[in-house]
Every structure is written in C-alpha cells, then in structure tokens.
Motif scaffolding. Structure first.
Motif, PDB file in Angstrom:
ATOM      1  N   MET A  36     -35.008  17.763  10.492  1.00 19.10           N
ATOM      2  CA  MET A  36     -33.948  17.501  11.283  1.00 19.10           C
ATOM      3  C   MET A  36     -33.695  16.042  11.165  1.00 19.10           C
ATOM      4  O   MET A  36     -34.620  15.125  11.424  1.00 19.10           O
ATOM      5  CB  MET A  36     -34.057  18.003  12.721  1.00 19.10           C
ATOM      6  N   ALA A  37     -32.457  15.620  10.895  1.00 20.79           N
ATOM      7  CA  ALA A  37     -32.025  14.184  10.891  1.00 20.79           C
ATOM      8  C   ALA A  37     -32.137  13.420  12.311  1.00 20.79           C
ATOM      9  O   ALA A  37     -31.860  14.209  13.165  1.00 20.79           O
ATOM     10  CB  ALA A  37     -30.795  13.999  10.205  1.00 20.79           C
ATOM     11  N   HIS A  38     -32.422  12.137  12.211  1.00 20.90           N
ATOM     12  CA  HIS A  38     -32.623  11.510  13.743  1.00 20.90           C
ATOM     13  C   HIS A  38     -31.326  10.826  13.757  1.00 20.90           C
ATOM     14  O   HIS A  38     -30.860   9.980  12.948  1.00 20.90           O
ATOM     15  CB  HIS A  38     -33.998  10.729  13.626  1.00 20.90           C
ATOM     16  N   THR A  39     -30.985  10.638  14.666  1.00 21.70           N
ATOM     17  CA  THR A  39     -29.735   9.802  15.226  1.00 21.70           C
ATOM     18  C   THR A  39     -30.308   8.622  15.987  1.00 21.70           C
ATOM     19  O   THR A  39     -31.148   8.839  16.954  1.00 21.70           O
ATOM     20  CB  THR A  39     -28.737  10.538  16.374  1.00 21.70           C
ATOM     21  N   GLN A  40     -29.870   7.642  15.522  1.00 22.63           N
ATOM     22  CA  GLN A  40     -30.038   6.214  16.188  1.00 22.63           C
ATOM     23  C   GLN A  40     -28.897   5.535  16.769  1.00 22.63           C
ATOM     24  O   GLN A  40     -27.783   5.435  16.103  1.00 22.63           O
ATOM     25  CB  GLN A  40     -30.627   5.086  15.042  1.00 22.63           C
ATOM     26  N   ILE A  41     -28.826   5.219  17.924  1.00 21.30           N
ATOM     27  CA  ILE A  41     -27.821   4.644  18.732  1.00 21.30           C
ATOM     28  C   ILE A  41     -28.235   3.009  19.109  1.00 21.30           C
ATOM     29  O   ILE A  41     -29.322   2.753  19.643  1.00 21.30           O
ATOM     30  CB  ILE A  41     -27.424   5.501  19.908  1.00 21.30           C
ATOM     31  N   VAL A  42     -27.460   2.205  18.895  1.00 24.68           N
ATOM     32  CA  VAL A  42     -27.812   0.626  18.932  1.00 24.68           C
ATOM     33  C   VAL A  42     -26.900   0.105  20.019  1.00 24.68           C
ATOM     34  O   VAL A  42     -25.686   0.170  19.868  1.00 24.68           O
ATOM     35  CB  VAL A  42     -27.588  -0.345  17.726  1.00 24.68           C
ATOM     36  N   ALA A  43     -27.479  -0.529  21.191  1.00 25.75           N
ATOM     37  CA  ALA A  43     -26.880  -1.120  22.092  1.00 25.75           C
ATOM     38  C   ALA A  43     -27.269  -2.719  21.722  1.00 25.75           C
ATOM     39  O   ALA A  43     -28.222  -3.273  21.893  1.00 25.75           O
ATOM     40  CB  ALA A  43     -27.649  -0.878  23.321  1.00 25.75           C
ATOM     41  N   ASP A  44     -26.113  -3.343  21.480  1.00 25.15           N
ATOM     42  CA  ASP A  44     -26.328  -4.661  21.032  1.00 25.15           C
ATOM     43  C   ASP A  44     -26.264  -5.864  22.096  1.00 25.15           C
ATOM     44  O   ASP A  44     -26.280  -6.858  21.669  1.00 25.15           O
ATOM     45  CB  ASP A  44     -25.008  -5.128  20.071  1.00 25.15           C
ATOM     46  N   ARG A  45     -26.128  -5.456  23.297  1.00 25.39           N
ATOM     47  CA  ARG A  45     -26.103  -6.261  24.380  1.00 25.39           C
ATOM     48  C   ARG A  45     -26.404  -5.751  25.702  1.00 25.39           C
ATOM     49  O   ARG A  45     -25.956  -4.329  25.816  1.00 25.39           O
ATOM     50  CB  ARG A  45     -24.715  -7.259  24.608  1.00 25.39           C
ATOM     51  N   PRO A  46     -26.977  -6.242  26.623  1.00 24.82           N
ATOM     52  CA  PRO A  46     -27.307  -5.402  27.861  1.00 24.82           C
ATOM     53  C   PRO A  46     -26.056  -5.099  28.854  1.00 24.82           C
ATOM     54  O   PRO A  46     -25.060  -5.883  28.531  1.00 24.82           O
ATOM     55  CB  PRO A  46     -28.041  -6.569  28.673  1.00 24.82           C
ATOM     56  N   TRP A  47     -26.034  -4.147  29.301  1.00 27.26           N
ATOM     57  CA  TRP A  47     -24.855  -3.629  30.281  1.00 27.26           C
ATOM     58  C   TRP A  47     -24.947  -4.734  31.469  1.00 27.26           C
ATOM     59  O   TRP A  47     -23.762  -4.981  31.837  1.00 27.26           O
ATOM     60  CB  TRP A  47     -25.141  -2.344  30.759  1.00 27.26           C
ATOM     61  N   PHE A  48     -25.996  -5.127  32.097  1.00 26.46           N
ATOM     62  CA  PHE A  48     -26.201  -5.987  33.134  1.00 26.46           C
ATOM     63  C   PHE A  48     -27.258  -6.673  32.862  1.00 26.46           C
ATOM     64  O   PHE A  48     -28.432  -6.303  32.594  1.00 26.46           O
ATOM     65  CB  PHE A  48     -26.135  -5.239  34.472  1.00 26.46           C
ATOM     66  N   GLU A  49     -27.270  -8.225  33.206  1.00 27.80           N
ATOM     67  CA  GLU A  49     -28.185  -9.023  33.106  1.00 27.80           C
ATOM     68  C   GLU A  49     -28.903  -9.913  34.303  1.00 27.80           C
ATOM     69  O   GLU A  49     -27.843 -10.095  35.296  1.00 27.80           O
ATOM     70  CB  GLU A  49     -27.925 -10.022  32.068  1.00 27.80           C
ATOM     71  N   ILE A  50     -30.100  -9.385  34.594  1.00 29.00           N
ATOM     72  CA  ILE A  50     -30.681  -9.930  36.092  1.00 29.00           C
ATOM     73  C   ILE A  50     -32.108 -10.765  35.757  1.00 29.00           C
ATOM     74  O   ILE A  50     -32.297 -11.771  36.531  1.00 29.00           O
ATOM     75  CB  ILE A  50     -30.991  -8.636  36.945  1.00 29.00           C
ATOM     76  N   GLY A  51     -32.459 -10.732  34.580  1.00 22.36           N
ATOM     77  CA  GLY A  51     -33.691 -11.588  34.569  1.00 22.36           C
ATOM     78  C   GLY A  51     -35.042 -11.121  35.184  1.00 22.36           C
ATOM     79  O   GLY A  51     -35.606 -12.077  35.818  1.00 22.36           O
ATOM     80  N   CYS A  52     -35.233  -9.781  35.335  1.00 22.49           N
ATOM     81  CA  CYS A  52     -36.561  -9.509  36.153  1.00 22.49           C
ATOM     82  C   CYS A  52     -37.898  -9.873  35.369  1.00 22.49           C
ATOM     83  O   CYS A  52     -37.748 -10.047  33.992  1.00 22.49           O
ATOM     84  CB  CYS A  52     -36.764  -7.964  36.037  1.00 22.49           C
ATOM     85  N   THR A  53     -38.801 -10.176  35.971  1.00 22.83           N
ATOM     86  CA  THR A  53     -39.918 -10.372  35.455  1.00 22.83           C
ATOM     87  C   THR A  53     -40.585  -8.956  34.978  1.00 22.83           C
ATOM     88  O   THR A  53     -41.177  -9.045  33.793  1.00 22.83           O
ATOM     89  CB  THR A  53     -41.080 -11.035  36.469  1.00 22.83           C
TER      90      THR A  53
END
Length: 252
Positions: free
Chosen positions: A1-18
């Motif tokens: 079965m072929a694998h599907t890859q989805i790329v997110a090129d930026r965060p939806w929301f940035e908070i800067g957690c440790t």
C-alpha cells in the motif's frame, strides 16, 4: 500500500512552549487546551478568535481531560489526579504515589475512557530505581489503583479503539540499563514502542507489542510521544525529535 505524506510548512499557532504536551479540544467552548510541563502552565486557546489564556501552577500539570457533566477540566499533575478549578487553582482528588517514590517520580500522560475512568502513567527514576507504572482513577467509586506495574520509563500517549475493546498505550522507553519485563531489549540507545491491551470496563489484560517504531525505520534519535485514535481506529503517534506524525493501522 502506498504511503501518503502531508506536509505542514508552518505552525498553525506559535506559543514557544518549553515542553508543550497534551492538546485537548473542547467542542462545547471551541477551546484547545494544552500544557507546558516544564513551565508548569496550562493554556486555553479559543480557536474562533485565537484568544489565549494562561494559568500558572506551582507544580507540573501533565495531561488534561474533559469533565463530562461540567465545564472545566480534570488533569494528571505531578502527584496524582486533580481538578482544575480556574484562576490557577488545582485540587487533588487522588494522590496515589507511595511515600518513598513520590519525591523521585511524577505522573505524565494519560486519558479518560468513555465513562470517565482516568488512566495515567508515571516516569522512571533511574537514580532511585523507581519504575514507571500505569494507574487508573475511577470517579464512579473514587478509587485509584495500579493497573500495570510495568516496569516502564516514560509513560506517554494513551487511547482506545472505537469499540473501546482495545487500549493503546505509548511507552517511551528511555532505559539504558532497565528492562521491560515483556521485552528482551537491553541497549544503550532509546527504544520506541507502542503496546496494546485488551480492554473490558476498565480492566486491562494481554499486554502485547503493537509497534516497534525503530523496526519501522524511524530514526533512533526520535521517539513516539503523544497518541490519539481516529474514528476509523487508526492510531496517530507524534514523533518527538522528528517533527512527524505517523498514522498506524490498528488491526492487531
């Protein structure tokens, strides 16, 4: 079965957690809740307007759960199971750690089943020889018990199959010198595994290996972390140190 890859090129929301962990969405309020374990914070992000509220606590809050009949959250915190009562107020409802173990371990990730039984695991102290264990708090009779003595190290993502007959638990093995009783690994590297149990009304049985992420070809310097199960019964497992999510077939 072929694998599907989805790329997110930026965060939806940035908070800067440790150490950002445990995202939990409440459709009743359109709020995404999550924690920063290291900074001892709980965040509440209103997804409609991206308004962010932050609560600061004296001890780590490590995972969150919705309360069935009330607006508000339950949680696992360093010493056990608790309720978040607003304005950075936490009320423990169960503190089950043995007195000798409590200074050397804490609770980590967890989740509730469909009737509110709260499962959460603790982490291993190599220095003090305290193993991680899996606990269950049952609000229906106000009891807390160890459901698997392990020994585990970093207990992490936990979820159920859609029919709630199988429990998937992510246990991040960080033991250079410590053996899981059902494995024969004894290495000087970090090993990733997802286990499965048969599940029946809060009772666990037949623990077995579900996924060995390294055997699937994932890098040895990345680790299975948080976990959730979708409506089709597939497991989504976050890869710490690799910025990936993997979707795993759940027929076991």
């Amino acid at each position: 079965m072929a694998h599907t890859q989805i790329v997110a090129d930026r965060p939806w929301f940035e908070i800067g957690c440790t150490l950002g962990e445990g995202p939990l969405y409440d459709p009743r309020t359109s709020t995404l809740h999550f924690v920063d374990i290291s900074e001892k914070k709980v965040f509440h992000l209103h997804t409609e307007n991206l308004e962010l509220q932050v609560e600061q606590f004296e001890a780590p809050v490590t995972c969150l759960a919705l309360r069935k009949d009330k607006i508000g959250l339950a949680c696992a915190a360093a010493e056990g199971f608790a309720l978040l009562e607003g304005n950075s107020t936490l009320k423990y409802i169960s503190q089950p750690l043995p007195v000798d173990d409590a200074p050397h371990t804490r609770f980590n990730d967890g989740a509730c089943d469909s009737i509110g039984r709260f499962f959460a695991g603790t982490i291993y102290s190599k220095e003090h020889g305290v193993p991680g264990k899996l606990y269950r708090y049952d609000p229906n009779n106000d009891t807390c018990v160890v459901v698997d003595e392990g020994p585990f190290t970093d207990s992490n993502g936990l979820g159920w199959s859609p029919d709630e007959k199988t429990l998937q638990v992510r246990l991040l093995l960080r033991d250079w010198q410590y053996l899981n009783k059902n494995t024969s690994y004894f290495t000087d590297s970090l090993i990733n595994k997802i286990y499965a149990y048969d599940y029946d009304a809060g009772e666990l049985s037949n623990r077995r290996l579900f996924v060995d992420a390294i055997a699937l070809g994932y890098p040895e310097n990345s680790f299975c972390d948080g976990l959730c199960v979708d409506d089709e019964g597939y497991i989504w497992s976050a890869r710490l140190g690799f910025s990936h999510l993997m979707r795993l077939h759940a027929k076991i």
